[in-house]
Structures are given as C-alpha cells and as structure tokens.
Design an enzyme around this catalytic site. Structure first.
Site, PDB file in Angstrom:
ATOM      1  N   GLU A  41       3.531   6.289   4.262  1.00  0.00           N
ATOM      2  CA  GLU A  41       4.663   6.995   4.851  1.00  0.00           C
ATOM      3  C   GLU A  41       5.732   6.012   5.327  1.00  0.00           C
ATOM      4  OE1 GLU A  41       5.311  10.312   8.440  1.00  0.00           O
ATOM      5  OE2 GLU A  41       3.487   9.088   8.370  1.00  0.00           O
ATOM      6  N   LYS A 112       8.182  16.253   4.308  1.00  0.00           N
ATOM      7  CA  LYS A 112       7.117  16.492   5.278  1.00  0.00           C
ATOM      8  C   LYS A 112       7.380  17.804   6.010  1.00  0.00           C
ATOM      9  CE  LYS A 112       4.625  13.976   8.958  1.00  0.00           C
ATOM     10  NZ  LYS A 112       4.577  12.684   9.684  1.00  0.00           N
ATOM     11  N   CYS A 148       1.188  12.516   5.839  1.00  0.00           N
ATOM     12  CA  CYS A 148       0.491  12.305   7.114  1.00  0.00           C
ATOM     13  C   CYS A 148       0.068  13.599   7.802  1.00  0.00           C
ATOM     14  CB  CYS A 148       1.352  11.436   8.034  1.00  0.00           C
ATOM     15  SG  CYS A 148       0.383  10.579   9.314  1.00  0.00           S
TER      16      CYS A 148
END
Length: 560
Positions: A41, A112, A148
């Site tokens: 990330e 994300k 994540c």
C-alpha cells in the site's frame, strides 16, 4: 500464473529511491519469469504520508513515478500503491489506490473502500472511499484486488457497513490480492494470519497478501507478507522486519506450487488479544522492532551518531545496548553524569556496560553545575527544605549537557524513559524527558527487564547488577522508584488494563487489584497527559502507544 510479492522498505516522499527500489524488484521478478508482481500500500510515496498528500506537487510526483515504473511493466503485470485523484467534484480529492500496470499502460485503478480512523490511522482525513468494485482480468485470471483494511471487516462486530470482498465475490474472481501497510505490534503477526485465514475460508479463494516493512518515525512495519492457498493453508510466509522479493505459482484449481508451512487447522482462528501483560511479552519481536525503529529513524533522517545519558540503571542500559546493535557501537556515545546522590556502584555499572559494548563514553560530574544552580536560586529558594525542585535541577542539568554535546558534535539524543514512567508522569520535562526519539516509551518496566534478559541471552552484556538492583532515579539520598510509585509488578498490570485494554476502574478492580491503587494509578495517567504531549516520538510496539495513536484531552477531568 507466477505471482511475486515485493516486501520493501520505503522512505516517505523519497520518490527517486522508492521508484528505483520498485523497478529493481520488477526486474528481479521478470528474471524469474513472473507474470505479476505485487507491492504494498502507498509504495510509490511511502506510508503514512499524512498531510504531504495535501500538496499538489506531492501528488504530481506520485504520477510521475508511476509513469516511469509503467515503462518496466511490459511483459509483467505490476500492482503498486499510490494516491489517485478523484475526478468527482463531491467528496475528498483523492483515493487511496492500487494501480495495475501492464504493457506499459495503466490498465486498472482500484480504490480502497474501508478508511480507518482509529489508533495511528487517519485515512478519512485525506481519502474518499471507493464508489465501485470491479475485478481485474489478467492473463486468464480474475483478480480481486483490495487494499489493507478492506479485508479486516470480518467478525461479530464489524467496524464498517460494507465489505469489499462481498461485492467482488459476485464477479467470480479466482484469487484475492491485498496491498497492505499494516503496522507492527506484539499481537499483530498472529492477528494477520487469523484475518487472512478467515477471508480465505469465507470466500474459498487463495490470498496473496503483501505488507510493507520498515519504520516511519514511530510506526514500525514488520513485513510478514503471506500467501495462502484456497484451502487456507499457509504456503509462504515472508520474513519479519526484512525486505524480500519472492513468489509462487498459482494453479488453475486454486492450489499453490509451494510446500505448506502451516496447515489451516493449525493456524489461529481468531485475532490474538492478550488479556494480561504477561501474554504480551513477545520480547524477540519487540527487540527486532526497536532495532528497526532506531536504525530507520537515523538512516531516513540522515543521522549517523547517537548520544544518551548512561546512569547505570536498567532503562539507559537497554537503550544503549539497542542503539549499539542498531547503529554500531562506535556511533553511540554514552555520557555518565553522576550527581552528589549518585552511588559509585551505578557509575561502575555504567562504565562496565560501555566496556562490554565497546562504545565511547565520558564521565561528567554535575556537582559544580548543580551547586551553581542552587547558589543562583538561593535568593529565591532561601531556606526552604529540599524538594522536587532540587531533584529536577539535577535532571535538567543532565539534559542541558547532553544537548550541548549533541549540538556540538552532531549527535541525536535518544530518550530512555519507559512506558511506566511516562504513564505516571515519573519524569522531568526538559530533563530526562528530553530527546529526539523515545526508544522505550512503549515498553512497560517489566518489558524493559525482559529485554535486558533477552540482550543477555548468550552472554552478560548488561551487568547483572543493573538488572537485579532496585530501580532508582538517584536524585536524593537512598531514593528508590518505589518511594513514589507502586511496585512495577502490580503497577504495570493495572496500566496495561487501562491503556491497552481500555478498561475502566470498576472493571480493573473486579480483577482483584487494590481499589485505592487502581484509582491512584489511573489518576496519575490522566493528570500527566500534559507531559506526554511535549514528549518526543515513541517507537510503537504495542496496540496502544502514547503519541499519534492515543488522543486524549490534556485538560480533561475524567478520572483525574
């Protein structure tokens, strides 16, 4: 399909270095006929970039780096993390994104969805959640790419209303890929395995999980990237605290051409959540995290030499040993500053420690400095009795001397305060609380002793007398820490329940702790926030460290 993971140590805003590192890993993977390589990330800019992402120039440099990297993504697919501009007028200006590069083009951009705003995370400050979820088709495989936090929304009490994989699974993907920058704490290695295993078991797909490694000021990333097959067997585990580029072959049936390291039935089924401080004493990992934290802080800041006050006590001894390991003994200077109340055995212990470590040291007695302060203050202090003021003059004299030497010779001062002291305010502002980096500020006193024993696991480096003697600040005759604080064996356990576990006084007392002691300990924590607010960055090794991950009011009345 041969898929590689690149577990790398990035430097926030060092685009030239980060880009070169990424391209080098791409070339390594290409040399081994990899089809796809996955980075962590925000790999382009480093994580967490925080308010840097508010600068257009910073974002422009991210896109420039992607343009350079994509030229190397010719015969290989590349997944890298970076901020991406949001074309919609409404909402935040940026996404936390993964860019899929292939045939020298950006062929997909994944955003994300779940933006954490707890502990050290503050992502919703900067980023807009994803609007849509699409799999990426590549070389006959359908890739479900997440970032994540996107895979952490499982369990009985999910933090978010949306689960990205619930949307992606509708498109019948073949594999899950997650780009992460997941910080270390002494519970997190097992946490990750449990969470990834839970995802694999829920969606019946293999998982490629790539995590960052390296330290960014107070936050340590431990790597520990993982590859699971469709049956939730762990097939590859990357090393802790070390860079690595490696991969495996993913077969069409979801199996992986790699020996199973841990079968699914031996992996943890739930997140590790230690109930007591004893369960949190994962000392080997804590040691490695502290070494990486010191080493990266100095390397990334361009510093080479450290200085610290060496008292002959356990805290300074452990910090000195850690610093010598991280930076090389020749680059760590210990200053012994005995006062009129210092015992000779403490000086002897500190000297022996430096001899054992082979680091340079000096002895500067502060008697004259201390007396000069008292003489100067006598017209104001008059004949008032000896008190905390005189104690703190000694500590601040030491802080001044350390900073003077640091300024003169280009050292960075390492602070030696531990979490027990910082919790209770047992420290002197601008004295022993001075420093550029808090090495032990997230380690309770019991953990400091455990670190000392770990350092001595093969031979006596820290003199045994330092470990066995009663701790003392030695600022007045026959002083002991126990004169001012409860016994650490009890205090640390109460502090752990209050700070890490976030339990209230009623719940802590119900565990059998003395009621008055619980109230006293919690009050000390809350009334000393003003001191911690002025403290240096602390290397984070616990799930709840002082600093950016614990935000409480200074002037709050709660339990104070």
């Amino acid at each position: 399909m041969k898929i590689f993971l690149a577990q790398q140590n990035y430097h926030i805003g060092n685009f030239e270095n980060n880009t070169a590192k990424i391209i080098d890993a791409i070339n390594q993977a290409k040399a081994q006929q990899a089809d796809l390589i996955v980075f962590s990330e925000m790999s382009i800019c480093g994580y967490p970039a925080r308010d840097f992402v508010e600068f257009s120039d910073f974002i422009n440099k991210c896109y420039t780096a992607i343009d350079e990297i994509k030229q190397n993504a010719d015969t290989i697919g590349v997944l890298v993390g970076a901020p991406a501009r949001n074309p919609h007028i409404k909402g935040k200006d940026l996404f936390n994104a993964a860019f899929f590069l292939y045939e020298q083009k950006i062929v997909a951009e994944i955003h994300k969805t779940l933006l954490p705003t707890y502990d050290v995370f503050d992502e919703y400050r900067y980023f807009e959640p994803a609007y849509e979820w699409q799999i990426v088709e590549f070389k006959g495989k359908r890739l479900a790419v997440t970032i994540c936090e996107d895979i952490w929304n499982l369990g009985d009490n999910p933090l978010y209303r949306i689960c990205p994989m619930d949307e992606l699974i509708k498109q019948q993907p073949d594999v899950m890929i997650n780009l992460s920058a997941s910080p270390f704490d002494y519970t997190h290695d097992e946490d990750r395995k449990a969470v990834i295993k839970a995802n694999v078991q829920k969606y019946k797909l293999p998982m490629f999980y790539c995590n960052a490694v390296g330290s960014q000021t107070e936050i340590v990333f431990d790597g520990a990237s993982l590859i699971f097959d469709k049956d939730a067997n762990l097939c590859k585990a990357f090393p802790l605290f070390t860079e690595a580029v490696d991969g495996v072959v993913l077969n069409d049936d979801g199996t992986i051409d790699a020996a199973i390291i841990e079968p699914a039935d031996r992996l943890p089924n739930k997140e590790l959540n230690p109930a007591t401080l004893e369960e949190a004493l994962n000392i080997a990992q804590i040691y490695d995290a502290l070494i990486l934290g010191i080493r990266d802080y100095f390397k990334k800041m361009g510093f080479t030499k450290a200085i610290l006050g060496s008292s002959g006590g356990i805290d300074s001894a452990v910090v000195l040993a850690l610093a010598c390991d991280a930076l090389g003994s020749e680059n760590v200077r210990a200053i012994l500053m005995p006062s009129p109340y210092s015992t000779e055995h403490s000086v002897e212990d500190a000297v022996q420690l430096s001899k054992n470590l082979d680091n340079p040291y000096d002895i500067i007695r502060i008697n004259e400095v201390y007396e000069a302060f008292l003489h100067t203050l006598q017209p104001i202090f008059k004949d008032l009795p000896f008190s905390l003021a005189e104690e703190n003059i000694q500590s601040r004299s030491r802080g001044n001397l350390l900073m003077a030497i640091a300024n003169k010779f280009g050292y960075i001062l390492l602070n030696t305060s531990n979490k027990s002291e910082l919790s209770t305010g047992y420290g002197t502002l601008y004295g022993d609380m001075a420093g550029g980096l808090g090495v032990l500020g997230d380690c309770y006193k019991l953990q400091v002793y455990a670190l000392a024993r770990y350092i001595n696991r093969e031979k006596e480096i820290i003199p045994n007398h330092i470990i066995t003697k009663a701790p003392s600040a030695e600022l007045r005759p026959n002083q002991k820490d126990s004169d001012n604080l409860p016994d650490y064996e009890v205090l640390d356990k109460i502090l752990f329940q209050y700070i890490e576990k976030r339990l209230g006084p009623v719940e802590i007392k119900a565990q059998g702790f003395d009621a008055a002691l619980v109230d006293r300990a919690i009050k000390m924590v809350n009334t000393n926030e003003y001191k911690r607010n002025q403290f240096c960055p602390i290397i984070r090794i616990s799930p709840k460290a002082f600093g950016v991950g614990r935000r409480v009011p200074i002037v709050g009345k709660y339990l104070s």
